[in-house]
Motif scaffolding. Structure first.
Motif, PDB file in Angstrom:
ATOM      1  N   ALA A 179       0.837  -1.173  -0.282  1.00 13.85           N
ATOM      2  CA  ALA A 179       0.080  -0.101   0.026  1.00 13.85           C
ATOM      3  C   ALA A 179       0.787   1.371  -0.137  1.00 13.85           C
ATOM      4  O   ALA A 179       0.208   2.303  -0.378  1.00 13.85           O
ATOM      5  N   THR A 180       2.216   1.175   0.477  1.00  7.74           N
ATOM      6  CA  THR A 180       2.845   2.405   0.428  1.00  7.74           C
ATOM      7  C   THR A 180       3.551   2.474  -0.892  1.00  7.74           C
ATOM      8  O   THR A 180       4.643   3.648  -0.947  1.00  7.74           O
ATOM      9  N   GLY A 181       3.647   1.570  -1.612  1.00 11.21           N
ATOM     10  CA  GLY A 181       4.398   1.632  -3.029  1.00 11.21           C
ATOM     11  C   GLY A 181       3.768   2.821  -4.028  1.00 11.21           C
ATOM     12  O   GLY A 181       2.631   3.322  -3.592  1.00 11.21           O
ATOM     13  N   SER A 182       4.467   2.761  -5.067  1.00 10.04           N
ATOM     14  CA  SER A 182       4.092   3.706  -6.087  1.00 10.04           C
ATOM     15  C   SER A 182       2.564   3.445  -6.680  1.00 10.04           C
ATOM     16  O   SER A 182       1.827   4.249  -6.472  1.00 10.04           O
ATOM     17  N   LEU A 183       2.449   2.178  -6.954  1.00 10.39           N
ATOM     18  CA  LEU A 183       1.008   1.762  -7.173  1.00 10.39           C
ATOM     19  C   LEU A 183      -0.046   1.810  -6.162  1.00 10.39           C
ATOM     20  O   LEU A 183      -1.025   2.232  -6.227  1.00 10.39           O
ATOM     21  N   GLY A 184       0.617   1.131  -5.025  1.00 10.32           N
ATOM     22  CA  GLY A 184      -0.428   0.848  -3.903  1.00 10.32           C
ATOM     23  C   GLY A 184      -0.825   2.620  -3.195  1.00 10.32           C
ATOM     24  O   GLY A 184      -2.173   2.523  -2.996  1.00 10.32           O
ATOM     25  N   VAL A 193       1.259  -2.859   5.734  1.00  8.23           N
ATOM     26  CA  VAL A 193       2.572  -2.099   5.444  1.00  8.23           C
ATOM     27  C   VAL A 193       3.493  -2.615   6.546  1.00  8.23           C
ATOM     28  O   VAL A 193       2.947  -3.024   7.401  1.00  8.23           O
ATOM     29  N   ARG A 194       4.599  -2.266   5.802  1.00  6.27           N
ATOM     30  CA  ARG A 194       5.960  -2.751   6.647  1.00  6.27           C
ATOM     31  C   ARG A 194       6.341  -1.716   7.631  1.00  6.27           C
ATOM     32  O   ARG A 194       6.324  -0.425   7.270  1.00  6.27           O
ATOM     33  N   PRO A 195       6.534  -1.779   8.958  1.00  6.85           N
ATOM     34  CA  PRO A 195       6.986  -0.919   9.756  1.00  6.85           C
ATOM     35  C   PRO A 195       8.480  -0.558   9.402  1.00  6.85           C
ATOM     36  O   PRO A 195       9.192  -1.501   9.109  1.00  6.85           O
ATOM     37  N   GLY A 223       2.979  -5.351   8.933  1.00  9.63           N
ATOM     38  CA  GLY A 223       3.356  -6.671   8.805  1.00  9.63           C
ATOM     39  C   GLY A 223       4.219  -6.879   7.490  1.00  9.63           C
ATOM     40  O   GLY A 223       4.080  -6.021   6.759  1.00  9.63           O
ATOM     41  N   ASP A 224       4.948  -7.986   7.383  1.00  7.96           N
ATOM     42  CA  ASP A 224       5.599  -8.354   6.278  1.00  7.96           C
ATOM     43  C   ASP A 224       5.254  -9.477   5.662  1.00  7.96           C
ATOM     44  O   ASP A 224       4.873 -10.411   6.161  1.00  7.96           O
ATOM     45  N   VAL A 225       5.248  -9.487   4.259  1.00  5.25           N
ATOM     46  CA  VAL A 225       4.590 -10.568   3.410  1.00  5.25           C
ATOM     47  C   VAL A 225       5.492 -11.976   3.952  1.00  5.25           C
ATOM     48  O   VAL A 225       5.094 -12.958   3.676  1.00  5.25           O
ATOM     49  N   ALA A 254       0.443  -6.007  -4.400  1.00  2.00           N
ATOM     50  CA  ALA A 254       1.039  -5.084  -5.116  1.00  2.00           C
ATOM     51  C   ALA A 254       2.536  -4.855  -4.400  1.00  2.00           C
ATOM     52  O   ALA A 254       3.041  -3.856  -4.669  1.00  2.00           O
ATOM     53  N   VAL A 255       3.112  -5.860  -3.716  1.00  2.00           N
ATOM     54  CA  VAL A 255       4.343  -5.633  -3.424  1.00  2.00           C
ATOM     55  C   VAL A 255       5.332  -6.122  -4.202  1.00  2.00           C
ATOM     56  O   VAL A 255       5.190  -6.784  -5.517  1.00  2.00           O
ATOM     57  N   SER A 256       6.758  -5.703  -4.017  1.00  2.00           N
ATOM     58  CA  SER A 256       7.955  -5.951  -4.974  1.00  2.00           C
ATOM     59  C   SER A 256       8.939  -5.661  -4.063  1.00  2.00           C
ATOM     60  O   SER A 256       9.092  -4.654  -3.396  1.00  2.00           O
ATOM     61  N   GLY A 263      12.440  -1.350  -4.249  1.00  2.00           N
ATOM     62  CA  GLY A 263      12.272  -0.789  -2.882  1.00  2.00           C
ATOM     63  C   GLY A 263      13.465  -0.730  -2.044  1.00  2.00           C
ATOM     64  O   GLY A 263      14.366  -0.458  -2.521  1.00  2.00           O
ATOM     65  N   ARG A 264      13.358  -1.049  -0.635  1.00  2.00           N
ATOM     66  CA  ARG A 264      14.252  -0.799   0.306  1.00  2.00           C
ATOM     67  C   ARG A 264      15.333  -1.857   0.126  1.00  2.00           C
ATOM     68  O   ARG A 264      14.742  -2.859  -0.273  1.00  2.00           O
ATOM     69  N   GLU A 265      16.436  -1.559   0.635  1.00  2.00           N
ATOM     70  CA  GLU A 265      17.365  -2.419   0.081  1.00  2.00           C
ATOM     71  C   GLU A 265      17.474  -3.868   0.893  1.00  2.00           C
ATOM     72  O   GLU A 265      18.044  -4.879   0.319  1.00  2.00           O
ATOM     73  N   GLU A 312      10.422 -15.080 -10.907  1.00  2.00           N
ATOM     74  CA  GLU A 312       9.372 -15.143  -9.722  1.00  2.00           C
ATOM     75  C   GLU A 312       7.980 -14.752  -9.696  1.00  2.00           C
ATOM     76  O   GLU A 312       7.152 -15.527  -9.204  1.00  2.00           O
ATOM     77  N   LYS A 313       8.012 -13.705 -10.401  1.00  2.00           N
ATOM     78  CA  LYS A 313       6.673 -13.504 -10.851  1.00  2.00           C
ATOM     79  C   LYS A 313       5.695 -14.456 -11.618  1.00  2.00           C
ATOM     80  O   LYS A 313       4.597 -14.553 -11.196  1.00  2.00           O
ATOM     81  N   PHE A 314       6.368 -15.148 -12.381  1.00  2.00           N
ATOM     82  CA  PHE A 314       5.763 -16.335 -13.137  1.00  2.00           C
ATOM     83  C   PHE A 314       5.428 -17.428 -12.408  1.00  2.00           C
ATOM     84  O   PHE A 314       4.312 -17.900 -12.165  1.00  2.00           O
TER      85      PHE A 314
END
Ligand SMILES: NC(=O)c1ccc[n+]([C@@H]2O[C@H](COP(=O)([O-])OP(=O)(O)OC[C@H]3O[C@@H](n4cnc5c(N)ncnc54)[C@H](OP(=O)(O)O)[C@@H]3O)[C@@H](O)[C@H]2O)c1
Length: 289
Positions: free
Chosen positions: A7-12, A30-32, A48-50, A69-71, A75-77, A123-125
């Protein structure tokens, strides 16, 4: 209830406010630490984290639909593709099925394939396959490269008086899609219900990285200088950074492919968004328009 992971991403961050004005309640995973400031108070924010199965199980409790919509690509390193777009995404798919959700909307990627040179597409596949087999209704969305992301990559330094960044020669035409147009496809998919369809989403024009620079210059009324990262440097980075900075190596590899392979994305049945790169530039928060 609709759960949005990422939800915090560009799309989310574009999708959640649009869903929040609908009749159905929205929960954001969302990840803290994450800021969801400015999001409608009706949105339930759950940390939470997926990759954490317990957190994922809590997140899917009582939901009708899940948008993934995670990736871990851009994102973060601390993230990485295998654990986020792979295992974490598949945690979410399994949990949604266990919880009895009706509809899993999975945001995949253009070119998702088992033998793609990039781990992201592989991985997406695999996650697409898990979605198809999970036993609940689904929609798979395969967006083209994001115009919003690339306008930032190319133009952010211009907004602060620097040069535009061009990775490689930057002459390859790319079917950039506006993230708002991808969000529209997801809103429509949620409203239409699970249709077991793969929906490619692409943009209305093919533009090179140099084309983005030219448009920025046209909007500003003067020529914009370019800082180039040569292909040889990108190739070296993709190779040398792999053991200790795999995320940087993966991005360099992706940049080489963007510069050297056919990036026009016009698959049969694709939804073609209406926003052009000029529209994306006009809506960019760091005004290079
Ligand atoms: N951008 C593109 O060019 C493009 C093209 C095609 C497809 N896609 C796909 O479209 C979707 C959205 O992309 P985007 O551009 O919005 O990506 P993004 O801006 O990088 O956002 C990624 C989101 O995933 C979250 N995330 C990362 N690791 C997580 C974890 N372990 N647990 C929970 N959340 C985690 C991030 O949270 P934090 O804020 O905590 O980091 C962020 O909200 C992704 O599935 C992506 O693969 C993107």
């Amino acid at each position: 209830m609709i759960l949005v992971a990422g939800a915090t991403g560009s799309l989310g961050s574009r999708l959640v406010p649009r869903l929040a004005v609908g009749v159905e309640r929205v929960r954001a995973l969302v990840r803290p630490p994450a800021s969801m400031r400015g999001v409608a108070s009706e949105v339930e924010v759950l940390e939470g984290d997926v990759r954490d199965r317990d957190a994922v199980a809590r997140a899917v409790a009582g939901v009708r639909a899940v948008v993934c919509a995670v990736s871990g690509f851009g994102g973060r390193e601390a993230s990485d593709v295998r654990s986020v777009d792979g295992e974490g995404t598949r945690n979410l798919i399994a949990a949604a099925a266990d919880a009895g959700a009706d509809h899993f909307v999975f945001v995949s990627v253009f070119g998702a394939a088992p033998d793609h040179p990039l781990e992201l597409q592989r991985e997406k596949f695999r996650s697409e396959e898990a979605v198809r087999e999970c036993g609940i209704g689904w929609t798979i969305v395969r967006p083209a490269p994001s115009g919003d992301t690339w306008v930032h990559v190319v133009g952010d330094a211009v907004a602060s008086g620097g040069k535009a960044l061009v990775l490689g020669r930057g002459r390859n035409p790319i079917s950039f899609v506006a993230t708002d147009d991808v969000a529209t496809v997801i809103v429509d998919a949620l409203a239409g219900g699970p249709d077991r369809r793969v929906v490619p989403v692409t943009g209305p024009e093919d533009v090179s990285l140099q084309g983005i620079v030219e448009r920025i210059g046209r909007n500003l009324g003067h020529e914009v200088g370019m800082r180039r990262v040569p292909r040889t440097a990108l190739r070296a980075m993709a190779h040398l950074a792999r053991p200790f900075r795999p995320a940087i190596a993966a991005r360099a590899h992706a940049a080489v492919l963007m510069d050297t392979t056919d990036m026009r994305y016009r698959p049969a049945g694709a939804v073609v968004g209406g926003m052009r790169i000029d529209d994306v530039l006009a809506s960019a928060p760091t005004s290079v328009a």
